[in-house]
Design a protein around this motif. Structure first.
Motif, PDB file in Angstrom:
ATOM      1  N   GLY A 224     -17.743  -9.098   1.567  1.00  0.00           N
ATOM      2  CA  GLY A 224     -16.793  -9.320   2.789  1.00  0.00           C
ATOM      3  C   GLY A 224     -17.005  -8.566   4.101  1.00  0.00           C
ATOM      4  O   GLY A 224     -17.110  -9.124   5.241  1.00  0.00           O
ATOM      5  N   VAL A 225     -17.559  -7.252   3.964  1.00  0.00           N
ATOM      6  CA  VAL A 225     -17.984  -6.294   4.717  1.00  0.00           C
ATOM      7  C   VAL A 225     -19.069  -6.967   5.504  1.00  0.00           C
ATOM      8  O   VAL A 225     -19.344  -6.920   6.652  1.00  0.00           O
ATOM      9  N   GLN A 226     -20.168  -7.050   4.588  1.00  0.00           N
ATOM     10  CA  GLN A 226     -21.667  -7.285   5.210  1.00  0.00           C
ATOM     11  C   GLN A 226     -21.326  -8.920   5.898  1.00  0.00           C
ATOM     12  O   GLN A 226     -22.200  -9.071   7.050  1.00  0.00           O
ATOM     13  N   ARG A 227     -20.423  -9.559   5.638  1.00  0.00           N
ATOM     14  CA  ARG A 227     -20.516 -10.937   6.212  1.00  0.00           C
ATOM     15  C   ARG A 227     -19.583 -10.992   7.525  1.00  0.00           C
ATOM     16  O   ARG A 227     -19.170 -11.856   8.169  1.00  0.00           O
TER      17      ARG A 227
ATOM     18  N   PRO B  75     -20.463  -0.519   1.480  1.00  0.00           N
ATOM     19  CA  PRO B  75     -19.208   0.073   1.942  1.00  0.00           C
ATOM     20  C   PRO B  75     -17.975  -1.000   1.415  1.00  0.00           C
ATOM     21  O   PRO B  75     -18.410  -2.516   1.785  1.00  0.00           O
ATOM     22  N   VAL B  76     -16.855  -0.702   1.205  1.00  0.00           N
ATOM     23  CA  VAL B  76     -15.590  -1.729   0.981  1.00  0.00           C
ATOM     24  C   VAL B  76     -14.464  -1.167   2.080  1.00  0.00           C
ATOM     25  O   VAL B  76     -14.696  -0.128   2.731  1.00  0.00           O
ATOM     26  N   VAL B  77     -13.697  -2.414   2.378  1.00  0.00           N
ATOM     27  CA  VAL B  77     -12.388  -1.889   3.123  1.00  0.00           C
ATOM     28  C   VAL B  77     -11.276  -1.817   2.334  1.00  0.00           C
ATOM     29  O   VAL B  77     -10.873  -2.780   1.673  1.00  0.00           O
ATOM     30  N   CYS B  78     -10.884  -0.636   2.179  1.00  0.00           N
ATOM     31  CA  CYS B  78      -9.593  -0.457   1.098  1.00  0.00           C
ATOM     32  C   CYS B  78      -8.383  -0.502   2.154  1.00  0.00           C
ATOM     33  O   CYS B  78      -8.368   0.080   3.287  1.00  0.00           O
ATOM     34  N   MET B  79      -7.347  -1.374   1.526  1.00  0.00           N
ATOM     35  CA  MET B  79      -6.146  -1.357   2.396  1.00  0.00           C
ATOM     36  C   MET B  79      -4.925  -1.316   1.443  1.00  0.00           C
ATOM     37  O   MET B  79      -5.153  -1.696   0.246  1.00  0.00           O
ATOM     38  N   VAL B  80      -3.810  -0.784   1.989  1.00  0.00           N
ATOM     39  CA  VAL B  80      -2.765  -0.863   1.102  1.00  0.00           C
ATOM     40  C   VAL B  80      -1.648  -1.805   1.924  1.00  0.00           C
ATOM     41  O   VAL B  80      -1.513  -1.370   3.197  1.00  0.00           O
ATOM     42  N   TRP B  81      -0.930  -2.862   1.375  1.00  0.00           N
ATOM     43  CA  TRP B  81      -0.236  -3.635   2.107  1.00  0.00           C
ATOM     44  C   TRP B  81       1.283  -3.659   1.414  1.00  0.00           C
ATOM     45  O   TRP B  81       1.487  -3.454   0.361  1.00  0.00           O
ATOM     46  N   GLU B  82       2.285  -3.342   2.304  1.00  0.00           N
ATOM     47  CA  GLU B  82       3.746  -3.366   1.727  1.00  0.00           C
ATOM     48  C   GLU B  82       4.740  -4.396   2.295  1.00  0.00           C
ATOM     49  O   GLU B  82       4.642  -4.709   3.439  1.00  0.00           O
ATOM     50  N   GLY B  83       5.369  -4.662   1.196  1.00  0.00           N
ATOM     51  CA  GLY B  83       6.670  -5.725   1.767  1.00  0.00           C
ATOM     52  C   GLY B  83       7.221  -6.506   0.591  1.00  0.00           C
ATOM     53  O   GLY B  83       6.600  -6.403  -0.633  1.00  0.00           O
ATOM     54  N   LYS B  84       8.074  -7.432   0.823  1.00  0.00           N
ATOM     55  CA  LYS B  84       8.883  -7.940  -0.265  1.00  0.00           C
ATOM     56  C   LYS B  84       7.652  -8.955  -0.766  1.00  0.00           C
ATOM     57  O   LYS B  84       7.171  -9.825  -0.262  1.00  0.00           O
ATOM     58  N   GLY B  85       7.573  -9.042  -2.161  1.00  0.00           N
ATOM     59  CA  GLY B  85       6.718  -9.894  -2.930  1.00  0.00           C
ATOM     60  C   GLY B  85       5.362  -9.960  -2.462  1.00  0.00           C
ATOM     61  O   GLY B  85       4.364 -10.687  -2.621  1.00  0.00           O
TER      62      GLY B  85
END
Ligand code: UDP
Ligand code: MG
Length: 159
Positions: free
Chosen positions: A23-26, A80-90
């Motif tokens: 996904g990063v490469q593309r 490389p990867v892209v690391c994320m944390v997303w927060e919220g209901k459900g």
């Protein structure tokens, strides 16, 4: 006798979301971030990261007996990867819907894998499969911690 204290959750549910090396490469990072951002979830962790082998192995340890495990770890280490944390209901279940089925040929159009992938071994993105794993994976990939902040948009998103 003191009663055990009930565990109090002070923060909303979180999901660990990761753009995999393909996904990063593309060049799909921006589109993927946009989808979660426009949905209204709150970003509390974000980095471009060359994964250490131990982290990839730990992340996928439940799959270590699978025949594809070795290739899977090497795939995650391939760039490389892209690391994320997303927060919220459900967020955990909703992110899984936004991501689509594990096998991209079974992912509906409109989902990330449905729109961008063909092969299960190159399926662009990871998302946690339970709130417990969201916490576990966020801790594994963000040992430095997450960013606590208030979205000023909250009244426009939440009644
Ligand atoms: N995977 C694979 N071959 C398979 C099944 C899974 O290469 O037959 C890879 C794929 O990249 C998948 C990851 O292993 O995303 C983790 O598998 P899981 O079943 O947890 O799927 P996910 O939760 O990512 O949809
Ligand atoms: Mg999984």
């Amino acid at each position: 006798r003191a009663r055990p204290t009930a565990a109090v959750s002070v923060r909303a549910e979180i999901s660990y979301i990761m753009v995999k090396p393909d996904g990063v490469q593309r060049g799909l990072v921006g589109d993927i971030i946009s989808r979660f951002e426009r949905k209204g979830y709150k970003l509390t962790g974000l980095k471009l990261y060359q994964t250490p082998r131990e982290v990839a192995e730990e992340h996928y340890k439940d799959l270590s007996a699978k025949p594809f495990y070795k290739d899977l770890v090497n795939y995650i280490l391939s760039g490389p990867v892209v690391c994320m944390v997303w927060e919220g209901k459900g967020v955990v279940a909703t992110a899984r819907k936004m991501i689509g089925a594990t096998n991209p040929l079974a992912s509906e159009p409109g989902t990330i894998r449905g729109d961008f992938a063909i092969e299960v071994g190159r399926n662009v993105i990871h998302g946690s499969d339970s709130p417990e794993n969201g916490e576990r994976e966020a801790g594994l990939w963000f040992k430095e911690g997450l960013v606590a902040w208030d979205q000023t948009m909250t009244p426009w998103l939440k009644e």
